[in-house]
Design an enzyme around this catalytic site. Structure first.
Site, PDB file in Angstrom:
ATOM      1  NE  ARG A  74      -3.482  -0.223   2.621  1.00 16.08           N
ATOM      2  CZ  ARG A  74      -4.231  -0.489   3.765  1.00 16.08           C
ATOM      3  NH1 ARG A  74      -3.875   0.122   5.027  1.00 16.08           N
ATOM      4  NH2 ARG A  74      -4.862  -1.496   4.042  1.00 16.08           N
ATOM      5  CE  LYS A 211      -5.926  -0.636  11.364  1.00 14.87           C
ATOM      6  NZ  LYS A 211      -6.958  -1.381  10.486  1.00 14.87           N
TER       7      LYS A 211
HETATM    8 FE1  SRM Z   1      -8.885  -1.891   6.604  1.00 12.73          FE
HETATM    9  C1  SRM Z   1      -7.531  -4.631   8.005  1.00 12.73           C
HETATM   10  C2  SRM Z   1      -8.115  -3.276   3.468  1.00 12.73           C
HETATM   11  C3  SRM Z   1      -9.457   1.027   4.937  1.00 12.73           C
HETATM   12  C4  SRM Z   1     -10.515  -1.101   9.201  1.00 12.73           C
HETATM   13  N1  SRM Z   1      -7.962  -3.491   5.765  1.00 12.73           N
HETATM   14  C5  SRM Z   1      -7.410  -4.445   6.599  1.00 12.73           C
HETATM   15  C6  SRM Z   1      -6.199  -5.479   5.954  1.00 12.73           C
HETATM   16  C7  SRM Z   1      -4.960  -5.028   5.892  1.00 12.73           C
HETATM   17  C8  SRM Z   1      -6.598  -7.030   6.359  1.00 12.73           C
HETATM   18  C9  SRM Z   1      -5.667  -7.454   7.437  1.00 12.73           C
HETATM   19  O1  SRM Z   1      -5.306  -6.780   8.228  1.00 12.73           O
HETATM   20  O2  SRM Z   1      -4.900  -8.513   7.041  1.00 12.73           O
HETATM   21  C10 SRM Z   1      -7.408  -5.261   4.569  1.00 12.73           C
HETATM   22  C11 SRM Z   1      -6.438  -5.595   3.212  1.00 12.73           C
HETATM   23  C12 SRM Z   1      -7.137  -6.421   2.157  1.00 12.73           C
HETATM   24  C13 SRM Z   1      -6.831  -6.428   0.930  1.00 12.73           C
HETATM   25  O3  SRM Z   1      -6.492  -7.516   0.523  1.00 12.73           O
HETATM   26  O4  SRM Z   1      -6.219  -5.576   0.326  1.00 12.73           O
HETATM   27  C14 SRM Z   1      -7.818  -3.904   4.491  1.00 12.73           C
HETATM   28  N2  SRM Z   1      -8.587  -1.196   4.579  1.00 12.73           N
HETATM   29  C15 SRM Z   1      -8.482  -1.820   3.289  1.00 12.73           C
HETATM   30  C16 SRM Z   1      -8.758  -0.970   2.218  1.00 12.73           C
HETATM   31  C17 SRM Z   1      -7.874  -1.324   1.088  1.00 12.73           C
HETATM   32  C18 SRM Z   1     -10.110  -1.269   1.838  1.00 12.73           C
HETATM   33  C19 SRM Z   1     -10.777  -0.651   0.562  1.00 12.73           C
HETATM   34  O5  SRM Z   1     -11.850  -0.854   0.248  1.00 12.73           O
HETATM   35  O6  SRM Z   1     -10.228   0.343   0.022  1.00 12.73           O
HETATM   36  C20 SRM Z   1      -8.699   0.533   2.781  1.00 12.73           C
HETATM   37  C21 SRM Z   1      -7.184   0.915   2.876  1.00 12.73           C
HETATM   38  C22 SRM Z   1      -7.072   2.242   3.372  1.00 12.73           C
HETATM   39  C23 SRM Z   1      -5.634   3.118   3.166  1.00 12.73           C
HETATM   40  O7  SRM Z   1      -5.426   3.431   2.003  1.00 12.73           O
HETATM   41  O8  SRM Z   1      -5.098   3.098   4.223  1.00 12.73           O
HETATM   42  C24 SRM Z   1      -9.084   0.140   4.339  1.00 12.73           C
HETATM   43  N3  SRM Z   1      -9.787  -0.153   7.074  1.00 12.73           N
HETATM   44  C25 SRM Z   1     -10.271   0.758   6.159  1.00 12.73           C
HETATM   45  C26 SRM Z   1     -11.105   1.665   7.045  1.00 12.73           C
HETATM   46  C27 SRM Z   1     -11.833   3.016   6.288  1.00 12.73           C
HETATM   47  C28 SRM Z   1     -11.017   4.132   6.636  1.00 12.73           C
HETATM   48  O9  SRM Z   1     -10.009   4.124   7.086  1.00 12.73           O
HETATM   49  O10 SRM Z   1     -11.463   5.268   6.499  1.00 12.73           O
HETATM   50  C29 SRM Z   1     -11.509   0.863   8.240  1.00 12.73           C
HETATM   51  C30 SRM Z   1     -12.593   1.508   9.245  1.00 12.73           C
HETATM   52  C31 SRM Z   1     -12.099   2.669   9.929  1.00 12.73           C
HETATM   53  C32 SRM Z   1     -11.229   2.433  10.927  1.00 12.73           C
HETATM   54  O11 SRM Z   1     -10.040   2.263  10.799  1.00 12.73           O
HETATM   55  O12 SRM Z   1     -11.805   2.344  12.139  1.00 12.73           O
HETATM   56  C33 SRM Z   1     -10.653  -0.182   8.303  1.00 12.73           C
HETATM   57  N4  SRM Z   1      -9.009  -2.697   8.675  1.00 12.73           N
HETATM   58  C34 SRM Z   1      -9.805  -1.981   9.408  1.00 12.73           C
HETATM   59  C35 SRM Z   1      -9.654  -2.901  10.532  1.00 12.73           C
HETATM   60  C36 SRM Z   1     -10.335  -2.769  12.081  1.00 12.73           C
HETATM   61  C37 SRM Z   1      -9.631  -1.785  12.825  1.00 12.73           C
HETATM   62  C38 SRM Z   1     -10.032  -2.003  14.177  1.00 12.73           C
HETATM   63  O13 SRM Z   1     -10.276  -0.721  14.682  1.00 12.73           O
HETATM   64  O14 SRM Z   1     -10.487  -2.840  14.752  1.00 12.73           O
HETATM   65  C39 SRM Z   1      -8.804  -3.978  10.196  1.00 12.73           C
HETATM   66  C40 SRM Z   1      -8.231  -5.003  11.147  1.00 12.73           C
HETATM   67  C41 SRM Z   1      -7.167  -4.871  11.795  1.00 12.73           C
HETATM   68  O15 SRM Z   1      -6.590  -3.787  11.796  1.00 12.73           O
HETATM   69  O16 SRM Z   1      -6.780  -5.668  12.579  1.00 12.73           O
HETATM   70  C42 SRM Z   1      -8.461  -3.628   8.772  1.00 12.73           C
END
Ligand code: SRM
Ligand code: SF4
Length: 562
Positions: A74, A211
């Site tokens: 990323r 994060k």
């Molecule tokens: Fe996310 C984990 C994809 C935005 C909350 N997220 C992941 C992982 C890295 C899975 C992993 O940990 O193994 C996913 C990778 C999947 C893949 O195959 O690509 C993933 N997150 C994404 C993306 C690519 C989704 C998308 O449709 O675009 C976004 C990347 C954003 C970026 O460029 O940085 C993405 N993730 C978000 C958001 C939305 C936002 O930030 O606006 C959220 C919810 C907001 C928040 O953070 O509360 C989000 N992702 C999570 C979480 C839950 C965190 C928590 O508080 O519990 C995880 C799980 C974790 O971190 O363990 C996670």
């Protein structure tokens, strides 16, 4: 037994232990990278890799024949803005080392998917040599900072982007190992005292408990989903100029099925600050998370839980103590809608910009729709600015009016219209990647939503609601990556082919929706929702939106204007 559990819950998590042991975040990444006989990184190194913007994954479609390890990378792209040269680097690296696609993320970045181990080092080296990086795109640090992608009439977008970039730079960890691994290909000497004792000046030795996410927004368009961020800045204009920002703190969406202690939360509005105070305030908010976040339970470690448990008043007072001055009170503001601009328009300086819909954020070529090839040619010939949007779309900006018709023609030649690009439902939809790359996915998302939307469109057409916009977002698990809890209809994966259905978000994405049904089977989804849509079509007041109608009639909420 209960006492033992309680005692063990107080122990720092394993992530804290490994950060303390290797504060440079080097692990043995370079060693594994340079050893062709090893096909994966250790569990601990996978955690360190995240700080470098990299996730180890495996192709879940191929699990029956054993795990095939692949990597997701990323970018760090503050405000999602790239020049044409930078775009071409991303395009070329995805073609050479990835799965031939680029994935626009919901935080205005790009992800490469399907990179094999032999390609990981070269991809990272070439990206860095092109003066771009992936530092802190993942990990227990500040992530990609968001900023409104659409050129604003008064140039506000340019100021916000500059401030977002400033905050992004100020909150960067040093990650001492990054350069040595990815540029020099060298393993840091972990026993050297300067590496063992390394302390990041802002983050300390153990970085954040979890994060941290920051964003900038400009009313009336909440295109960055500001209230879902740990740290948010809402631009306040006075006499047509940027006067400063309202500060929002403590938003976040991640939750886990069956764990009531985890929940989505909307940020509190804390106060007002001037642009000159931005860096100080950002660092202080971040260090409050660093010092008060829960390091004993990663499910409970986000800043939102500190806000929920200690309250906004406590937070403001702690922040003001760290700043050494008081913040002004927040100023009035109003968001009216979320989402992107589609089609051609003109910026203040007379230059043109074009908003392009990208289905589920995936830039690729398919039969009759050659988006990847078209964008490459546009970058080479017309050199526009590329702006990635938080709804996974793209804006081509800074285009001279003379190039407008040639770009329209080039896109048409590749099967891409610039007017009537897609339906109202698709324009307002989002899905996370889930299968086959995401290790946490419980159900399909990106690969399934387009088909589900077609079924919805059929029903909406029958009910006379064809052009109605309903914000629909889907995720393959409850982590909330496509922000489903802010949607008018949110689908959250529970198990293969099964989804929770959340209803009642609003047009401006300022209100959380609520769980309606817990376990709806894939083929039944549209049939289950149809009676509600019928009632909505019959009983809505004027142009009332579906989310507001649900909120008023199903949840008995007083629907406040945003
Ligand atoms: Fe996310 C984990 C994809 C935005 C909350 N997220 C992941 C992982 C890295 C899975 C992993 O940990 O193994 C996913 C990778 C999947 C893949 O195959 O690509 C993933 N997150 C994404 C993306 C690519 C989704 C998308 O449709 O675009 C976004 C990347 C954003 C970026 O460029 O940085 C993405 N993730 C978000 C958001 C939305 C936002 O930030 O606006 C959220 C919810 C907001 C928040 O953070 O509360 C989000 N992702 C999570 C979480 C839950 C965190 C928590 O508080 O519990 C995880 C799980 C974790 O971190 O363990 C996670
Ligand atoms: Fe993966 Fe869940 Fe995020 Fe979707 S919401 S990308 S399934 S972690």
């Amino acid at each position: 037994m209960i006492e033992n559990n309680a005692a063990s819950e107080k122990k720092p998590t394993h992530n804290e232990v490994i950060k303390t042991a290797i504060p440079t975040l080097a692990g043995n990444i370079a060693g594994t990278l340079n050893d062709p006989a090893v096909d994966r990184f250790t569990e601990d190194d996978q955690q360190f890799l995240k700080f470098h913007g990299i996730y180890q994954q495996d192709d879940r479609d191929k699990r029956k024949t054993g795990k095939l390890f692949i990597w997701m990378i990323r970018g760090r792209i503050p405000g999602g803005v790239l020049n044409a040269r930078q775009y071409l680097v991303y395009d070329q690296l995805a073609t050479q080392f990835g799965n031939q696609t680029l994935r626009i993320t919901s935080r205005q970045s790009f992800q490469f998917h399907g990179v094999v181990k032999a390609g990981l080092g070269p991809l990272m080296k070439q990206l860095n040599e092109a003066m771009m990086d992936t530092i802190a795109a993942c990990g227990d640090v500040n992530r990609n900072v968001m900023s409104p992608p659409t050129p604003a009439r008064n140039g506000l977008d340019v100021q916000l982007l500059a401030d977002a970039t400033r905050v992004s730079e100020a909150l960067m960890p040093i990650t001492k190992a990054y350069h040595s691994i990815w540029v020099e290909g060298v393993q840091l000497d972990l026993s050297a005292s300067e590496n063992k004792e390394f302390v990041d000046p802002l983050y300390g030795k153990t970085y954040l408990p979890r994060k941290f996410k920051a964003a900038f927004a400009a009313t009336p368009v909440n295109d960055v989903d500001i209230f879902t961020n740990c740290l948010g800045y809402i631009a306040i204009e006075e006499s047509g100029k940027l006067a400063g920002y309202n500060l929002t703190v403590g938003g976040g969406l991640g939750r886990s099925h069956g764990n009531e202690e985890t929940y989505p939360r909307i940020a509190d509005v804390i106060g007002f600050l001037t642009p000159a105070q931005l860096v100080d305030v950002s660092k202080s908010v971040l260090t409050i998370h660093r010092d008060f976040g829960d390091r004993t339970n990663r499910k409970h470690a986000r800043l939102k839980y500190v806000l929920e448990e200690k309250g906004a008043l406590w937070f403001r007072s702690e922040l003001e103590t760290r700043l050494g001055y008081k913040l002004a009170d927040a100023k009035p503001f109003k968001f009216e809608r979320q989402g992107d601009h589609f089609g051609w328009d003109t910026a203040t300086d007379g230059r043109k910009f074009l908003g392009l819909y990208v289905e589920t954020g995936r830039i690729k070529d398919k039969d009759g729709y050659q988006l990847k090839s078209a964008l490459k040619l546009i970058a080479e010939r017309f050199k526009p600015e590329f702006r990635l949007t938080p709804s996974q779309n793209i804006v081509l900006a800074n285009i001279t009016p003379a190039d407008q018709s040639s770009i329209t023609q080039l896109l048409a030649d590749h099967g891409i219209p610039v007017e009537n690009q897609t339906t109202a439902l698709r324009r307002a939809s989002m899905a996370c990647p889930s299968m086959p790359t995401c290790g946490l996915g419980l159900a399909e998302s990106e690969r399934y939503l387009p088909e589900l939307l077609s079924r919805f469109e059929n029903v909406l057409g029958e009910l006379g609601l064809k052009d109605n916009e309903i914000i629909i977002r889907m995720t393959g698990c409850p982590n909330g990556c496509a922000r489903p809890y802010m949607a008018e209809i949110g689908f959250v994966g529970k198990a293969p082919g099964r989804y929770q259905v959340y209803l009642g978000g609003n047009e401006a994405c300022t209100r959380l929706n609520r769980l309606w049904k817990d376990n709806v089977k894939d083929p039944d989804i549209v049939a289950e929702l149809r009676p509600l849509l019928e009632q909505y079509a019959k009983n809505r007041i004027g142009s009332e939106r579906f989310g507001d109608w649900v909120s008023r009639t199903l949840w008995n909420e007083q629907v406040a204007a945003n």
